[in-house]
Design a protein around this motif. Structure first.
Motif, PDB file in Angstrom:
ATOM      1  N   UNK A   1       4.597  47.475  29.345  1.00  0.00           N
ATOM      2  CA  UNK A   1       4.398  48.739  28.623  1.00  0.00           C
ATOM      3  C   UNK A   1       4.766  48.633  27.140  1.00  0.00           C
ATOM      4  N   UNK A   2       5.244  47.439  26.714  1.00  0.00           N
ATOM      5  CA  UNK A   2       5.672  47.236  25.324  1.00  0.00           C
ATOM      6  C   UNK A   2       6.638  48.332  24.894  1.00  0.00           C
ATOM      7  N   UNK A   3       7.658  48.519  25.728  1.00  0.00           N
ATOM      8  CA  UNK A   3       8.608  49.607  25.486  1.00  0.00           C
ATOM      9  C   UNK A   3      10.031  49.164  25.810  1.00  0.00           C
ATOM     10  N   UNK A   4      10.966  49.802  25.172  1.00  0.00           N
ATOM     11  CA  UNK A   4      12.384  49.658  25.506  1.00  0.00           C
ATOM     12  C   UNK A   4      12.811  51.004  26.065  1.00  0.00           C
ATOM     13  N   UNK A   5      13.280  51.002  27.314  1.00  0.00           N
ATOM     14  CA  UNK A   5      13.720  52.232  27.973  1.00  0.00           C
ATOM     15  C   UNK A   5      15.224  52.351  27.818  1.00  0.00           C
ATOM     16  N   UNK A   6      15.687  53.519  27.404  1.00  0.00           N
ATOM     17  CA  UNK A   6      17.122  53.759  27.225  1.00  0.00           C
ATOM     18  C   UNK A   6      17.585  54.762  28.273  1.00  0.00           C
ATOM     19  N   UNK A   7      18.675  54.409  28.924  1.00  0.00           N
ATOM     20  CA  UNK A   7      19.316  55.279  29.911  1.00  0.00           C
ATOM     21  C   UNK A   7      20.726  55.563  29.430  1.00  0.00           C
ATOM     22  N   UNK A   8      21.020  56.825  29.146  1.00  0.00           N
ATOM     23  CA  UNK A   8      22.358  57.215  28.705  1.00  0.00           C
ATOM     24  C   UNK A   8      23.239  57.437  29.922  1.00  0.00           C
ATOM     25  N   UNK A   9      24.468  56.982  29.836  1.00  0.00           N
ATOM     26  CA  UNK A   9      25.385  57.053  30.981  1.00  0.00           C
ATOM     27  C   UNK A   9      26.044  58.424  31.099  1.00  0.00           C
ATOM     28  N   UNK A  10      26.258  58.807  32.337  1.00  0.00           N
ATOM     29  CA  UNK A  10      27.099  59.951  32.666  1.00  0.00           C
ATOM     30  C   UNK A  10      28.158  59.431  33.623  1.00  0.00           C
ATOM     31  N   UNK A  11      29.037  60.277  34.075  1.00  0.00           N
ATOM     32  CA  UNK A  11      30.147  59.821  34.905  1.00  0.00           C
ATOM     33  C   UNK A  11      29.705  59.144  36.188  1.00  0.00           C
TER      34      UNK A  11
END
Length: 172
Positions: A44-54
């Motif tokens: 997909x030529x993408x960087x996926x970002x996942x922000x952390x929660x507890x």
């Protein structure tokens, strides 16, 4: 792809953090920084970002800013994050991204090119980039401006798959 957090106390506890969402192509590398998880998707030529929660990692979002020319992650083999996101390609090229945008980066003054690079290492406390160049049985040290600084030769590095670096302790 299943990404899990394993907590080891009295008994190991496994919690799924990210489940396939259908919008991924193929994840070729992942890294963490500041409590977030970054996934490099070469299809997909993408960087996926996942922000952390507890308890779990939040919903993934595309991290790259729109551009006329999509980024190519074909051949990406390693990621290192120090505020900038650094990607090492199997050809030895390094791409740098800051806040979702690609920034020009070029290696200079390296007398002998990289051959079979395996991993790129840096962090927010490091002044340099470290590349395991197994094809040349060495570790190459570059400044974050791309200038060659040093190399460490050892024949056993041809067999290595990864390295860890602590500039504070002056150890690789």
């Amino acid at each position: 792809l299943r990404i899990a957090r394993i907590t080891i106390e009295k008994e190991p506890t496994i919690r799924s953090l990210v489940l396939p969402e259908g919008n991924w192509g193929r994840i070729v590398a992942l890294g963490t920084y500041g409590g977030s998880l970054y996934l490099i998707d070469d299809v997909k030529s993408q960087i996926w970002k996942y922000s952390a929660t507890t308890e779990r990692v939040g919903e993934g979002e595309p991290w790259l800013k729109t551009s006329d020319e999509p980024a190519s992650f074909d051949g990406t083999i390693s990621i290192a994050i120090d505020g900038s996101l650094w990607l090492l390609n199997k050809t030895g090229a390094i791409d740098r991204f800051i806040q979702g945008k690609e920034v020009a980066f070029r290696i200079s003054d390296l007398e002998k090119g990289l051959a079979s690079p395996k991993v790129l290492v840096t962090d927010q406390d490091s002044q340099n980039l470290y590349i395991l160049d197994s094809g040349n049985s060495r570790i190459v040290v570059l400044g974050k401006d791309g200038k060659y600084k040093a190399q460490y030769l050892w024949d056993k590095l041809a067999e290595a798959n990864s390295i860890a670096v602590s500039e504070n302790k002056k150890k690789i």
